[in-house]
Motif scaffolding. Structure first.
Motif, PDB file in Angstrom:
ATOM      1  N   ARG A   1      39.456  49.703  44.575  1.00  0.00           N
ATOM      2  CA  ARG A   1      38.878  49.838  45.920  1.00  0.00           C
ATOM      3  C   ARG A   1      38.772  51.313  46.309  1.00  0.00           C
ATOM      4  NH1 ARG A   1      39.422  44.611  48.412  1.00  0.00           N
ATOM      5  NH2 ARG A   1      39.013  43.274  46.624  1.00  0.00           N
ATOM      6  N   MET A   2      39.742  52.115  45.873  1.00  0.00           N
ATOM      7  CA  MET A   2      39.661  53.554  46.145  1.00  0.00           C
ATOM      8  C   MET A   2      38.427  54.150  45.459  1.00  0.00           C
ATOM      9  SD  MET A   2      43.669  54.687  45.758  1.00  0.00           S
ATOM     10  CE  MET A   2      43.348  56.453  45.946  1.00  0.00           C
ATOM     11  N   ARG A   3      38.165  53.705  44.237  1.00  0.00           N
ATOM     12  CA  ARG A   3      36.967  54.180  43.521  1.00  0.00           C
ATOM     13  C   ARG A   3      35.702  53.812  44.298  1.00  0.00           C
ATOM     14  NH1 ARG A   3      39.450  51.470  38.774  1.00  0.00           N
ATOM     15  NH2 ARG A   3      40.806  53.033  37.856  1.00  0.00           N
ATOM     16  N   ARG A   4      35.671  52.578  44.796  1.00  0.00           N
ATOM     17  CA  ARG A   4      34.515  52.140  45.582  1.00  0.00           C
ATOM     18  C   ARG A   4      34.369  52.970  46.853  1.00  0.00           C
ATOM     19  NH1 ARG A   4      34.964  45.573  45.609  1.00  0.00           N
ATOM     20  NH2 ARG A   4      35.100  45.294  43.363  1.00  0.00           N
TER      21      ARG A   4
ATOM     22  N   THR B   1      47.266  43.903  43.718  1.00  0.00           N
ATOM     23  CA  THR B   1      47.836  44.633  42.582  1.00  0.00           C
ATOM     24  C   THR B   1      47.489  46.123  42.701  1.00  0.00           C
ATOM     25  OG1 THR B   1      45.876  44.421  41.161  1.00  0.00           O
ATOM     26  CG2 THR B   1      47.522  42.623  41.065  1.00  0.00           C
ATOM     27  N   PRO B   2      48.254  46.950  42.034  1.00  0.00           N
ATOM     28  CA  PRO B   2      47.920  48.382  42.026  1.00  0.00           C
ATOM     29  C   PRO B   2      46.518  48.635  41.473  1.00  0.00           C
ATOM     30  CG  PRO B   2      50.153  48.073  41.251  1.00  0.00           C
ATOM     31  CD  PRO B   2      49.546  46.704  41.367  1.00  0.00           C
ATOM     32  N   GLU B   3      46.160  47.893  40.442  1.00  0.00           N
ATOM     33  CA  GLU B   3      44.847  48.082  39.831  1.00  0.00           C
ATOM     34  C   GLU B   3      43.722  47.793  40.818  1.00  0.00           C
ATOM     35  OE1 GLU B   3      47.284  46.134  38.556  1.00  0.00           O
ATOM     36  OE2 GLU B   3      47.901  47.252  36.780  1.00  0.00           O
TER      37      GLU B   3
ATOM     38  N   GLY C   1      45.509  53.134  36.684  1.00  0.00           N
ATOM     39  CA  GLY C   1      45.602  51.859  37.379  1.00  0.00           C
ATOM     40  C   GLY C   1      46.927  51.694  38.084  1.00  0.00           C
ATOM     41  N   THR C   2      47.661  52.806  38.247  1.00  0.00           N
ATOM     42  CA  THR C   2      48.968  52.734  38.896  1.00  0.00           C
ATOM     43  C   THR C   2      48.837  53.028  40.375  1.00  0.00           C
ATOM     44  OG1 THR C   2      49.415  55.049  38.339  1.00  0.00           O
ATOM     45  CG2 THR C   2      50.240  53.376  36.810  1.00  0.00           C
TER      46      THR C   2
END
Length: 146
Positions: free
Chosen positions: A19-22, A12-14, A57-58
């Motif tokens: 994962r990008m935040r991580r 999902t996009p969310e 979350g997009t």
């Protein structure tokens, strides 16, 4: 790459944004440092754009994702891996049934759909309106000056 922070299993996009935040957290970089590294790599990624992408979350645009991952990892194979994961999310979103909000999810989350509230006729209608106003003004000037 640590599979916990990689995009291999996102659907999902969310999840991709999480994962990008991580990835950002694991890199230890600030948004400014990410922007500087992106610029050094030939990408354009203002710190405000990176922060905004991680706040939503997009699904981010492919170019933004590539610049972000490249700045965090400096590894082109990792960039390709993330882009493949994004493509998988887009494919999954587009296959969602319309009754389950699939059409709305696609337009909201892929980043490839037209902006909300704008139809495909917005630009042609705007051009027609400008042409009409200019033509009317020119006609009035000609009529009143004669």
């Amino acid at each position: 790459m640590n599979s916990l922070m990689g995009p291999e299993t996102v659907s999902t996009p969310e999840e991709l944004v999480e994962r990008m935040r991580r990835l950002k957290d694991e890199s230890g970089l600030t948004y400014r440092q990410i922007a500087t590294r992106a610029r050094d790599s030939g990408d354009v990624l203002p710190s405000s754009t990176a922060a905004g992408a991680l706040a939503r979350g997009t699904l981010p645009r492919a170019e933004l994702l590539a610049a972000f991952v490249r700045a965090c990892t400096r590894d082109e194979e990792t960039v390709r891996e993330w882009l493949r994961a994004r493509d998988g999310v887009v494919a999954g979103v587009r296959e969602a049934p319309v009754g389950a909000g699939g059409a709305d999810r696609t337009a909201r989350n892929t980043g490839d759909a037209p902006r909300a509230g704008r139809s495909r006729w917005s630009r042609p209608l705007a051009a027609l309106a400008v042409t009409t106003v200019c033509g009317t003004a020119a006609w009035r000037i000609l009529v009143h000056s004669a």
